[in-house]
Write a protein that holds these residues in place. Structure first.
Motif, PDB file in Angstrom:
ATOM      1  N   LEU A  20      -0.914  -1.225  -1.098  1.00 39.43           N
ATOM      2  CA  LEU A  20      -1.287  -0.573   0.169  1.00 39.43           C
ATOM      3  C   LEU A  20      -0.956   0.915   0.075  1.00 39.43           C
ATOM      4  CD1 LEU A  20       0.021  -3.191   2.761  1.00 39.43           C
ATOM      5  CD2 LEU A  20      -2.344  -2.763   2.063  1.00 39.43           C
ATOM      6  N   PRO A  21      -1.812   1.788   0.631  1.00 39.46           N
ATOM      7  CA  PRO A  21      -1.602   3.224   0.432  1.00 39.46           C
ATOM      8  C   PRO A  21      -0.230   3.710   0.901  1.00 39.46           C
ATOM      9  CG  PRO A  21      -3.524   2.794   1.851  1.00 39.46           C
ATOM     10  CD  PRO A  21      -3.038   1.473   1.355  1.00 39.46           C
ATOM     11  N   TRP A  22       0.295   3.142   1.964  1.00 38.93           N
ATOM     12  CA  TRP A  22       1.599   3.592   2.486  1.00 38.93           C
ATOM     13  C   TRP A  22       2.761   2.945   1.726  1.00 38.93           C
ATOM     14  CZ3 TRP A  22      -2.413   1.654   5.362  1.00 38.93           C
ATOM     15  CH2 TRP A  22      -2.384   0.301   5.637  1.00 38.93           C
ATOM     16  N   ARG A  23       2.453   2.102   0.761  1.00 38.75           N
ATOM     17  CA  ARG A  23       3.525   1.558  -0.086  1.00 38.75           C
ATOM     18  C   ARG A  23       3.719   2.419  -1.339  1.00 38.75           C
ATOM     19  NH1 ARG A  23       3.662  -4.318   1.205  1.00 38.75           N
ATOM     20  NH2 ARG A  23       4.092  -4.240   3.442  1.00 38.75           N
ATOM     21  N   GLN A  24       2.897   3.459  -1.476  1.00 40.51           N
ATOM     22  CA  GLN A  24       2.982   4.312  -2.671  1.00 40.51           C
ATOM     23  C   GLN A  24       3.832   5.549  -2.405  1.00 40.51           C
ATOM     24  OE1 GLN A  24       1.194   2.870  -5.134  1.00 40.51           O
ATOM     25  NE2 GLN A  24       0.516   1.398  -3.581  1.00 40.51           N
ATOM     26  N   THR A  25       4.493   5.601  -1.290  1.00 38.75           N
ATOM     27  CA  THR A  25       5.178   6.837  -0.913  1.00 38.75           C
ATOM     28  C   THR A  25       6.529   6.556  -0.279  1.00 38.75           C
ATOM     29  OG1 THR A  25       4.961   8.840   0.437  1.00 38.75           O
ATOM     30  CG2 THR A  25       4.063   6.836   1.373  1.00 38.75           C
ATOM     31  N   ARG A  26       7.416   7.535  -0.349  1.00 39.04           N
ATOM     32  CA  ARG A  26       8.673   7.503   0.401  1.00 39.04           C
ATOM     33  C   ARG A  26       8.709   8.691   1.372  1.00 39.04           C
ATOM     34  NH1 ARG A  26      13.051   3.955  -1.159  1.00 39.04           N
ATOM     35  NH2 ARG A  26      12.097   2.350  -2.404  1.00 39.04           N
ATOM     36  N   ASP A  27       7.567   9.324   1.556  1.00 40.07           N
ATOM     37  CA  ASP A  27       7.474  10.477   2.451  1.00 40.07           C
ATOM     38  C   ASP A  27       7.544   9.989   3.902  1.00 40.07           C
ATOM     39  OD1 ASP A  27       6.797  12.606   3.992  1.00 40.07           O
ATOM     40  OD2 ASP A  27       4.802  12.904   3.142  1.00 40.07           O
ATOM     41  N   PRO A  28       8.558  10.434   4.665  1.00 37.69           N
ATOM     42  CA  PRO A  28       8.710   9.928   6.039  1.00 37.69           C
ATOM     43  C   PRO A  28       7.462  10.135   6.897  1.00 37.69           C
ATOM     44  CG  PRO A  28      10.621  11.225   5.400  1.00 37.69           C
ATOM     45  CD  PRO A  28       9.619  11.378   4.294  1.00 37.69           C
ATOM     46  N   TYR A  29       6.753  11.259   6.717  1.00 42.64           N
ATOM     47  CA  TYR A  29       5.569  11.507   7.534  1.00 42.64           C
ATOM     48  C   TYR A  29       4.509  10.426   7.282  1.00 42.64           C
ATOM     49  CZ  TYR A  29       1.296  13.797   9.226  1.00 42.64           C
ATOM     50  OH  TYR A  29       0.111  14.075   9.881  1.00 42.64           O
ATOM     51  N   ARG A  30       4.277  10.148   6.009  1.00 41.08           N
ATOM     52  CA  ARG A  30       3.255   9.155   5.661  1.00 41.08           C
ATOM     53  C   ARG A  30       3.685   7.745   6.089  1.00 41.08           C
ATOM     54  NH1 ARG A  30      -0.463  10.881   1.297  1.00 41.08           N
ATOM     55  NH2 ARG A  30      -0.577  13.101   1.667  1.00 41.08           N
ATOM     56  N   ALA A  34       1.770   5.482   9.041  1.00 43.86           N
ATOM     57  CA  ALA A  34       1.298   4.118   8.793  1.00 43.86           C
ATOM     58  C   ALA A  34       1.865   3.158   9.833  1.00 43.86           C
ATOM     59  CB  ALA A  34       1.694   3.673   7.387  1.00 43.86           C
ATOM     60  N   GLU A  35       3.152   3.282  10.124  1.00 46.50           N
ATOM     61  CA  GLU A  35       3.772   2.385  11.102  1.00 46.50           C
ATOM     62  C   GLU A  35       3.103   2.526  12.468  1.00 46.50           C
ATOM     63  OE1 GLU A  35       5.983  -0.003  10.783  1.00 46.50           O
ATOM     64  OE2 GLU A  35       6.102   0.344   8.627  1.00 46.50           O
ATOM     65  N   ILE A  36       2.794   3.766  12.859  1.00 47.83           N
ATOM     66  CA  ILE A  36       2.155   3.977  14.171  1.00 47.83           C
ATOM     67  C   ILE A  36       0.752   3.370  14.166  1.00 47.83           C
ATOM     68  CG2 ILE A  36       1.340   5.729  15.816  1.00 47.83           C
ATOM     69  CD1 ILE A  36       4.372   5.666  15.605  1.00 47.83           C
ATOM     70  N   MET A  37       0.000   3.623  13.106  1.00 46.83           N
ATOM     71  CA  MET A  37      -1.372   3.097  13.065  1.00 46.83           C
ATOM     72  C   MET A  37      -1.406   1.574  13.012  1.00 46.83           C
ATOM     73  SD  MET A  37      -3.601   5.652  10.660  1.00 46.83           S
ATOM     74  CE  MET A  37      -4.259   7.179  11.367  1.00 46.83           C
ATOM     75  N   LEU A  38      -0.389   0.974  12.373  1.00 40.25           N
ATOM     76  CA  LEU A  38      -0.398  -0.483  12.195  1.00 40.25           C
ATOM     77  C   LEU A  38       0.035  -1.236  13.449  1.00 40.25           C
ATOM     78  CD1 LEU A  38       1.063  -0.562   8.580  1.00 40.25           C
ATOM     79  CD2 LEU A  38      -1.168  -1.469   9.262  1.00 40.25           C
ATOM     80  N   TYR A  49      -8.729   4.918   8.176  1.00 33.79           N
ATOM     81  CA  TYR A  49      -8.236   5.917   9.136  1.00 33.79           C
ATOM     82  C   TYR A  49      -7.031   6.657   8.559  1.00 33.79           C
ATOM     83  CZ  TYR A  49     -11.229   4.201  12.826  1.00 33.79           C
ATOM     84  OH  TYR A  49     -12.326   3.873  13.580  1.00 33.79           O
ATOM     85  N   TYR A  50      -6.164   5.901   7.921  1.00 36.74           N
ATOM     86  CA  TYR A  50      -4.943   6.472   7.342  1.00 36.74           C
ATOM     87  C   TYR A  50      -5.309   7.530   6.300  1.00 36.74           C
ATOM     88  CZ  TYR A  50      -0.441   6.426   4.863  1.00 36.74           C
ATOM     89  OH  TYR A  50       0.749   6.767   4.271  1.00 36.74           O
ATOM     90  N   THR A  51      -6.228   7.192   5.426  1.00 35.15           N
ATOM     91  CA  THR A  51      -6.617   8.124   4.365  1.00 35.15           C
ATOM     92  C   THR A  51      -7.259   9.373   4.949  1.00 35.15           C
ATOM     93  OG1 THR A  51      -7.010   6.211   2.965  1.00 35.15           O
ATOM     94  CG2 THR A  51      -7.925   8.288   2.205  1.00 35.15           C
ATOM     95  N   ARG A  52      -8.176   9.172   5.888  1.00 37.98           N
ATOM     96  CA  ARG A  52      -8.877  10.319   6.498  1.00 37.98           C
ATOM     97  C   ARG A  52      -7.911  11.224   7.251  1.00 37.98           C
ATOM     98  NH1 ARG A  52     -13.209   7.197   8.138  1.00 37.98           N
ATOM     99  NH2 ARG A  52     -12.263   6.869  10.151  1.00 37.98           N
ATOM    100  N   PHE A  53      -7.015  10.589   7.986  1.00 33.36           N
ATOM    101  CA  PHE A  53      -6.066  11.346   8.799  1.00 33.36           C
ATOM    102  C   PHE A  53      -5.181  12.218   7.903  1.00 33.36           C
ATOM    103  CE2 PHE A  53      -2.649  12.198  11.727  1.00 33.36           C
ATOM    104  CZ  PHE A  53      -3.219  12.099  12.989  1.00 33.36           C
ATOM    105  N   LEU A  54      -4.708  11.648   6.812  1.00 29.94           N
ATOM    106  CA  LEU A  54      -3.820  12.409   5.919  1.00 29.94           C
ATOM    107  C   LEU A  54      -4.555  13.525   5.192  1.00 29.94           C
ATOM    108  CD1 LEU A  54      -1.555   9.617   4.424  1.00 29.94           C
ATOM    109  CD2 LEU A  54      -0.888  11.473   5.947  1.00 29.94           C
ATOM    110  N   GLN A  55      -5.835  13.287   4.900  1.00 28.49           N
ATOM    111  CA  GLN A  55      -6.596  14.368   4.269  1.00 28.49           C
ATOM    112  C   GLN A  55      -6.711  15.560   5.217  1.00 28.49           C
ATOM    113  OE1 GLN A  55     -10.138  12.299   3.221  1.00 28.49           O
ATOM    114  NE2 GLN A  55      -9.375  11.705   1.196  1.00 28.49           N
ATOM    115  N   ALA A  56      -6.937  15.271   6.495  1.00 26.07           N
ATOM    116  CA  ALA A  56      -7.123  16.356   7.468  1.00 26.07           C
ATOM    117  C   ALA A  56      -5.796  16.958   7.921  1.00 26.07           C
ATOM    118  CB  ALA A  56      -7.903  15.829   8.671  1.00 26.07           C
TER     119      ALA A  56
END
Ligand code: SF4
Length: 369
Positions: A20-30, A34-38, A49-56
């Motif tokens: 899962l994309p949010w399992r590849q990071t320890r960055d608190p923002y990311r 993910a927690e909010i979107m889920l 949505y997660y990918t698009r949001f982080l790109q922007a």
């Protein structure tokens, strides 16, 4: 208390959703995003949505400074828009009050808008390695079944007991354990079809032993959701553009762009609409009322041409039933130039932050107008 951490972690190592994309990071923002979107939303819906949001908006600073319209447009279709507004406010608090860093204690983290105890705990465990227990819907279901808790899961006393249990069961490796219990709830101990024969907890699960896996958590009968009704105006100007109106920041669909609305359950319109909540009627008197009321309020020369079929949208706390009034705008009249009213080509309208039912209406444009 039944020890479940060890078999859970062993199962997670082999079968967990590590990609899962949010399992590849320890960055608190990311992790926080993910927690909010889920919250109340399925993983598969969240991914794009997660990918698009982080790109922007790749960090706290970008989100805090973004126009609210951009944030809502990026969230549009994911539902529960209070989350989006709170997310931006939380980013602003992180920037202004925590020097651009996610707070490093549970007490401080839960002061962020939209961040509850479980969300805060999940971020602290994954980002900083804190031993913090979560209690989201998946974890709650696994605990209730494995311990055969037959009380109302939403009752305060049950919640308190579950938090105590969750805290006691969470090992030092809370990061791995939290992800493991979330995955078990999502993949094996699912709401309707628990796959007990594939479950690493089967030999210690009380509900399974008692043959009650399907019966837990108990369903407590709650009164039916209240209903609300609305007419939405789908007005096209001579160039085929659609009129959208920005909702006030607070309340349902706050800050989103919407079709102008008329509510049949209050004011003069209620005298024309049956108040026992049968389907919304289509009568000459209702059409005339809507045409005149919207023409006056929006300062447009409108002609209602059709009332679409009744549709429904279910919210957490009520059910909305609505019909869409199609109308032509005569001449070159334009709406009030207030910042809350704008004309959009249908494709451009779809790029705005829109409530899901309004997006559905605009996507289906073509008939009835
Ligand atoms: S054995 Fe069945 S009910 Fe118990 S935790 Fe596993 S899937 Fe859920």
């Amino acid at each position: 208390m039944i020890p479940i951490a060890e078999p859970l972690l062993a199962w997670y190592t082999r079968h967990g959703r590590h990609d899962l994309p949010w399992r590849q990071t320890r960055d608190p923002y990311r992790l926080w995003l993910a927690e909010i979107m889920l919250q109340q939303t399925r993983v598969e819906s969240v991914k794009p949505y997660y990918t698009r949001f982080l790109q922007a908006l790749p960090d706290w600073r970008a989100l805090a400074a973004a126009p609210q319209d951009q944030v809502l447009a990026l969230w549009s279709g994911l539902g529960y828009y209070t989350r989006a507004r709170n997310a931006q406010r939380a980013a602003q608090v992180v920037m202004a009050g925590f020097a651009g860093h996610f707070p490093d204690t549970l007490e401080k983290a839960v002061t962020l808008p939209g961040v509850g105890r479980s969300t805060a705990a999940a971020v602290l465990a994954s980002a900083f390695g804190h031993r913090q227990a979560i209690l989201d819907a998946n974890a709650r279901r696994v605990l209730i079944r494995s311990h055969a808790i037959a009380a109302d899961p939403k009752a305060t006393a049950t919640q308190q007991w579950l938090w105590t249990l969750a805290s006691a069961l969470t090992p030092e490796d809370a990061h791995g354990y939290n992800q493991a219990i979330q995955d078990l709830g999502a993949m094996i101990c699912t709401p309707r079809q628990p796959r007990c024969t594939d479950c690493p907890l089967a030999s210690r699960c009380k509900a399974h032993a008692e043959g009650r896996s399907h019966a837990l958590p108990v369903t407590v009968h709650r009164p039916p959701k209240p209903q609300r009704r609305a007419f939405f105006l789908l007005a096209a100007d001579p160039e085929g553009r659609i009129l959208l109106e920005k909702r006030p920041d607070s309340g349902i669909w706050g800050g989103l762009w919407c079709l102008p609305q008329a509510a049949p359950d209050s004011g003069e319109l209620s005298n024309l609409c049956n108040d026992t909540l049968p389907p919304l009627e289509d009568t000459p008197a209702i059409r005339q009322f809507l045409q005149e009321a919207w023409s006056r309020r929006l300062r447009l020369d409108l002609r209602l041409t059709a009332l679409g079929e009744e549709q429904q949208h279910v919210f957490t706390h009520f059910q909305l039933r609505f019909r869409c009034a199609h109308a032509r705008v005569l001449g070159s009249a334009v709406a009030d130039s207030a910042a809350t009213l704008r004309w959009y080509r249908p494709a451009d309208a779809l790029a705005q932050g829109l409530p899901t039912p309004i997006r559905r209406i605009l996507r289906n444009l073509g008939g009835g107008r």
